[in-house]
Write an enzyme that holds these catalytic residues in place. Sequence first.
Site, PDB file in Angstrom:
ATOM      1  N   ILE A 149       2.836   0.423 -29.449  1.00  9.62           N
ATOM      2  CA  ILE A 149       1.492   0.993 -29.560  1.00  9.62           C
ATOM      3  C   ILE A 149       0.441  -0.110 -29.561  1.00  9.62           C
ATOM      4  O   ILE A 149      -0.538  -0.067 -28.800  1.00  9.62           O
ATOM      5  CB  ILE A 149       1.374   1.862 -30.823  1.00  9.62           C
ATOM      6  CG1 ILE A 149       2.247   3.112 -30.709  1.00  9.62           C
ATOM      7  CG2 ILE A 149      -0.088   2.277 -31.060  1.00  9.62           C
ATOM      8  CD1 ILE A 149       2.315   3.941 -31.978  1.00  9.62           C
ATOM      9  N   HIS A 183      16.877  -2.473   0.281  1.00  6.91           N
ATOM     10  CA  HIS A 183      15.991  -3.617   0.521  1.00  6.91           C
ATOM     11  C   HIS A 183      14.839  -3.181   1.420  1.00  6.91           C
ATOM     12  O   HIS A 183      15.062  -2.446   2.385  1.00  6.91           O
ATOM     13  CB  HIS A 183      16.788  -4.737   1.195  1.00  6.91           C
ATOM     14  CG  HIS A 183      15.949  -5.920   1.591  1.00  6.91           C
ATOM     15  ND1 HIS A 183      15.575  -6.887   0.682  1.00  6.91           N
ATOM     16  CD2 HIS A 183      15.388  -6.267   2.777  1.00  6.91           C
ATOM     17  CE1 HIS A 183      14.834  -7.794   1.292  1.00  6.91           C
ATOM     18  NE2 HIS A 183      14.711  -7.440   2.577  1.00  6.91           N
ATOM     19  N   SER A 240       2.192  -5.809 -33.015  1.00  3.75           N
ATOM     20  CA  SER A 240       2.429  -5.982 -31.578  1.00  3.75           C
ATOM     21  C   SER A 240       3.632  -5.189 -31.100  1.00  3.75           C
ATOM     22  O   SER A 240       4.320  -5.591 -30.152  1.00  3.75           O
ATOM     23  CB  SER A 240       2.614  -7.463 -31.241  1.00  3.75           C
ATOM     24  OG  SER A 240       3.878  -7.933 -31.670  1.00  3.75           O
TER      25      SER A 240
END
Length: 481
Positions: A199, A460, A196
């Site tokens: 890749i 923002h 995990s």
Amino acid sequence: MSNAYDVIIIGSGPGGYIAAIRAAQLGLKTAIVEREHLAGICSNWGCIPTKALLRSAEIYHYAKHPGDYGLKIEGTVSPDLKAIVARSRGIAQRMNGGVGFLMKKNKVDVIWGEAKLTKPGEIVVGKSSKKPVEPQAPMPKNTLGEGTYTAKHIVIATGARPRALPGIEPDGKLIWTYFEAMKPEEMPKSLLVMGSGAIGIEFASFYRTMGVDVTVVEIMSQVMPVEDTEISALAKKQFDKQGMKILLDAKVAKVEKGANSVTATIETKDGKTQQITADRMISAVGVQANVENIGLETLGIKTDRGFIAIDGYGKTNVPGIYAIGDVAGPPMLAHKAEHEAVICIEKIAGLPNVHPMDKNKIPGCTYCHPQVASVGLTEAKAKELGRDIRVGRFPFVANGKAIALGEDQGMVKTIFDKKTGELLGAHMVGAEVTELIQGFVVAMNLETTEEELMHTIFPHPTISETLKESVLDAYDRALNA
């Protein structure tokens, strides 16, 4: 044309071709040797074409959920596997051709074939045993062939290849590496992913989004083991919601092949076993350096745990011989190889104030859904090192832009030295965090403190506001949560 150069680079991946370009920029007569494909694994079989696949999966995901955005799509939305793969391979070809153009633009000679070091300052290039990747862009006109070439400086940038576990070797049909996973002839109904790391989890994410029943087996106690534990746990929660099955503290002990499927025996840490049958399996248990058959033994070049041993500037123990990128050790990242290439060449050219690589400031990115990105120390590592720390967290669910995008599941986490305000690490999970992480990389490189980050104005509405809010939270000053 003379076969004598100032610099010869063996391998044209991200480290190799960047080294060639920087050398040419500094006025060094330069050549690069390639046996298979210009631009290396990254552009042909790794970083770029996988992101093309993941982009297709992302668009498919949105198309399947138009109601989330107040839209209707009439009819059935379905993936066209051949077109998805063709798009990915076409992008790889474009990248491949781009590097060929850069070699020509910078007057770097391309030597086609397999290089072997014969003595300091000399290589012999023979016929390549590798079939060029398809599709491949036309070779640049400044391409040379087999022969003996000399250079004052030789840089080894031969990269790495998928690592295979004994008894579970990929066969290209039932057990895949990333090569086969990138161009499947048909979509499997079920898939077992062993490992995990970046890749493994990226392919797990792609195939799960495309509707495949995916199981991930990880020997460590968390998914994406190099990441901060808290970030990893949040990512796993999202993977679970997507229907991905993840087995932790488990290993694939044995694989039996059927006519068109594999049956894996899974052993867990507590000694229990179970069998999982899947149409295909991906072996994603890391990579190993391409150090064989390039003459290291002939010259007595030292290796360390399978990688060429170098100092902070790419120098090996043999004068005039250097190594960069994956062949020189982890982290196995294209951007690490590129930066290492520049350091190595600038040191060769005698530039002043060349600094060695600081691996603590190399960002890591995983392009699964949700994305994960990080730089610096994890919380656990900072504590292990005895640092007195402050930790800030800010969730995407409190960020207006993330809510508007429908991507409110994520978090930014920052780690500071309590006494000095030094930013020690930053870790993120959520939409587009692979684009956001560079803000903290720049901050760490400039030795920015928490005060300077607090005084920085973030636009923002943007997801980038979560970066500032996580800094504020570390000092009990968060404004929007």
